[in-house]
Design a protein around this motif. Structure first.
Motif, PDB file in Angstrom:
ATOM      1  N   ILE A   1       0.876  -1.172   0.000  1.00 39.12           N
ATOM      2  CA  ILE A   1       0.000   0.000   0.000  1.00 39.12           C
ATOM      3  C   ILE A   1       0.911   1.219   0.000  1.00 39.12           C
ATOM      4  O   ILE A   1       1.946   1.225   0.661  1.00 39.12           O
ATOM      5  CB  ILE A   1      -0.984  -0.006   1.190  1.00 39.12           C
ATOM      6  N   TRP A   2       0.527   2.209  -0.778  1.00 37.16           N
ATOM      7  CA  TRP A   2       1.374   3.391  -0.921  1.00 37.16           C
ATOM      8  C   TRP A   2       0.532   4.655  -0.904  1.00 37.16           C
ATOM      9  O   TRP A   2      -0.681   4.612  -1.040  1.00 37.16           O
ATOM     10  CB  TRP A   2       2.215   3.314  -2.198  1.00 37.16           C
ATOM     11  N   SER A   3       1.217   5.778  -0.735  1.00 36.42           N
ATOM     12  CA  SER A   3       0.547   7.072  -0.728  1.00 36.42           C
ATOM     13  C   SER A   3       1.575   8.146  -1.065  1.00 36.42           C
ATOM     14  O   SER A   3       2.767   7.859  -1.198  1.00 36.42           O
ATOM     15  CB  SER A   3      -0.077   7.326   0.648  1.00 36.42           C
ATOM     16  N   ILE A   4       1.081   9.361  -1.187  1.00 37.47           N
ATOM     17  CA  ILE A   4       1.951  10.528  -1.412  1.00 37.47           C
ATOM     18  C   ILE A   4       1.564  11.580  -0.364  1.00 37.47           C
ATOM     19  O   ILE A   4       0.949  12.594  -0.679  1.00 37.47           O
ATOM     20  CB  ILE A   4       1.811  11.076  -2.845  1.00 37.47           C
ATOM     21  N   PRO A   5       1.894  11.321   0.897  1.00 42.10           N
ATOM     22  CA  PRO A   5       1.468  12.240   1.948  1.00 42.10           C
ATOM     23  C   PRO A   5       2.209  13.569   1.916  1.00 42.10           C
ATOM     24  O   PRO A   5       3.355  13.654   1.472  1.00 42.10           O
ATOM     25  CB  PRO A   5       1.791  11.479   3.237  1.00 42.10           C
ATOM     26  N   ARG A   6       1.517  14.567   2.422  1.00 44.06           N
ATOM     27  CA  ARG A   6       2.167  15.855   2.666  1.00 44.06           C
ATOM     28  C   ARG A   6       3.133  15.681   3.838  1.00 44.06           C
ATOM     29  O   ARG A   6       2.924  14.844   4.718  1.00 44.06           O
ATOM     30  CB  ARG A   6       1.130  16.910   3.049  1.00 44.06           C
ATOM     31  N   LYS A   7       4.148  16.524   3.858  1.00 43.85           N
ATOM     32  CA  LYS A   7       5.115  16.483   4.959  1.00 43.85           C
ATOM     33  C   LYS A   7       4.404  16.699   6.299  1.00 43.85           C
ATOM     34  O   LYS A   7       4.746  16.062   7.291  1.00 43.85           O
ATOM     35  CB  LYS A   7       6.186  17.554   4.738  1.00 43.85           C
ATOM     36  N   THR A   8       3.392  17.547   6.299  1.00 42.64           N
ATOM     37  CA  THR A   8       2.671  17.861   7.539  1.00 42.64           C
ATOM     38  C   THR A   8       1.860  16.668   8.070  1.00 42.64           C
ATOM     39  O   THR A   8       1.501  16.642   9.238  1.00 42.64           O
ATOM     40  CB  THR A   8       1.725  19.058   7.342  1.00 42.64           C
ATOM     41  N   ALA A   9       1.561  15.697   7.211  1.00 42.53           N
ATOM     42  CA  ALA A   9       0.759  14.534   7.619  1.00 42.53           C
ATOM     43  C   ALA A   9       1.591  13.271   7.794  1.00 42.53           C
ATOM     44  O   ALA A   9       1.069  12.242   8.217  1.00 42.53           O
ATOM     45  CB  ALA A   9      -0.334  14.274   6.583  1.00 42.53           C
ATOM     46  N   PHE A  10       2.874  13.339   7.501  1.00 40.10           N
ATOM     47  CA  PHE A  10       3.676  12.122   7.433  1.00 40.10           C
ATOM     48  C   PHE A  10       3.745  11.362   8.759  1.00 40.10           C
ATOM     49  O   PHE A  10       3.796  10.123   8.767  1.00 40.10           O
ATOM     50  CB  PHE A  10       5.083  12.424   6.908  1.00 40.10           C
ATOM     51  N   LYS A  11       3.721  12.048   9.883  1.00 38.36           N
ATOM     52  CA  LYS A  11       3.787  11.359  11.183  1.00 38.36           C
ATOM     53  C   LYS A  11       2.656  10.348  11.348  1.00 38.36           C
ATOM     54  O   LYS A  11       2.849   9.278  11.916  1.00 38.36           O
ATOM     55  CB  LYS A  11       3.754  12.365  12.343  1.00 38.36           C
ATOM     56  N   ALA A  12       1.472  10.675  10.863  1.00 34.39           N
ATOM     57  CA  ALA A  12       0.345   9.747  10.952  1.00 34.39           C
ATOM     58  C   ALA A  12       0.628   8.484  10.140  1.00 34.39           C
ATOM     59  O   ALA A  12       0.306   7.372  10.581  1.00 34.39           O
ATOM     60  CB  ALA A  12      -0.939  10.415  10.470  1.00 34.39           C
ATOM     61  N   TYR A  13       1.225   8.640   8.985  1.00 27.86           N
ATOM     62  CA  TYR A  13       1.566   7.485   8.153  1.00 27.86           C
ATOM     63  C   TYR A  13       2.627   6.614   8.836  1.00 27.86           C
ATOM     64  O   TYR A  13       2.520   5.387   8.842  1.00 27.86           O
ATOM     65  CB  TYR A  13       2.070   7.945   6.779  1.00 27.86           C
ATOM     66  N   GLU A  14       3.639   7.256   9.394  1.00 31.05           N
ATOM     67  CA  GLU A  14       4.676   6.519  10.119  1.00 31.05           C
ATOM     68  C   GLU A  14       4.085   5.731  11.280  1.00 31.05           C
ATOM     69  O   GLU A  14       4.485   4.596  11.534  1.00 31.05           O
ATOM     70  CB  GLU A  14       5.733   7.483  10.668  1.00 31.05           C
TER      71      GLU A  14
END
Length: 158
Positions: A116-129
């Motif tokens: 699964i992949w995405s192109i998150p904004r830098k401001t949202a990346f913590k949620a993805y991590e």
């Protein structure tokens, strides 16, 4: 996910569209479509729209939408999370994690995807991590209206 008043539920494109248009991508120049043909790590495949159907999720509290996300296959083995949004007054409460988990679980259970992949904004990346995504490659603004963004992915099946 269901906690008395809070729940994740599937919604329609019509239900997510106004949130994407007014909140996630305000002033967006290009049309907002249910899915797009971007591929993991670059390129485009116009057959994605014919082959795959998107799924849309909302995190609700007593019926009020606090956040949204969507997902769709981009190839036989890849699935994209796209369009996550949590209203600012409800951030830092784990809502983004629940929305990402919903898309990840859907991809695991309903598709042949192993990434699964995405192109998150830098401001949202913590949620993805927090869910288990890893950044791959540099931050970039090219072709992104609201960057910087990066590619992020997670293996979901062996």
């Amino acid at each position: 996910y269901d906690n008395r008043c809070h729940m994740i539920k599937q919604i329609t494109f019509d239900e997510i569209y106004s949130i994407w248009k007014n909140d996630l991508w305000p002033d967006r120049v290009s049309a907002i479509e249910p899915l797009n043909c971007m591929m993991f790590m670059g390129g485009w495949d116009s057959s994605v729209e014919q082959k795959y159907k998107p799924v849309f999720f909302a995190y609700t509290d007593n019926g009020k939408i606090l956040g949204v996300n969507s997902g769709f296959q981009t190839s036989e083995y890849t699935f994209r999370s796209r369009g996550i949004w949590v209203y600012p007054e409800h951030r830092s409460k784990g809502i983004a994690k629940h929305l990402l988990d919903a898309v990840v679980n859907y991809a695991k259970e309903e598709t042949s995807a192993c990434i699964i992949w995405s192109i998150p904004r830098k401001t949202a990346f913590k949620a993805y991590e927090a869910v288990g995504f890893s950044r791959i490659g540099p931050w970039f603004d090219k072709e992104m209206e609201f960057g910087p963004n990066c590619y992020a992915y997670m293996e979901i099946k062996e």
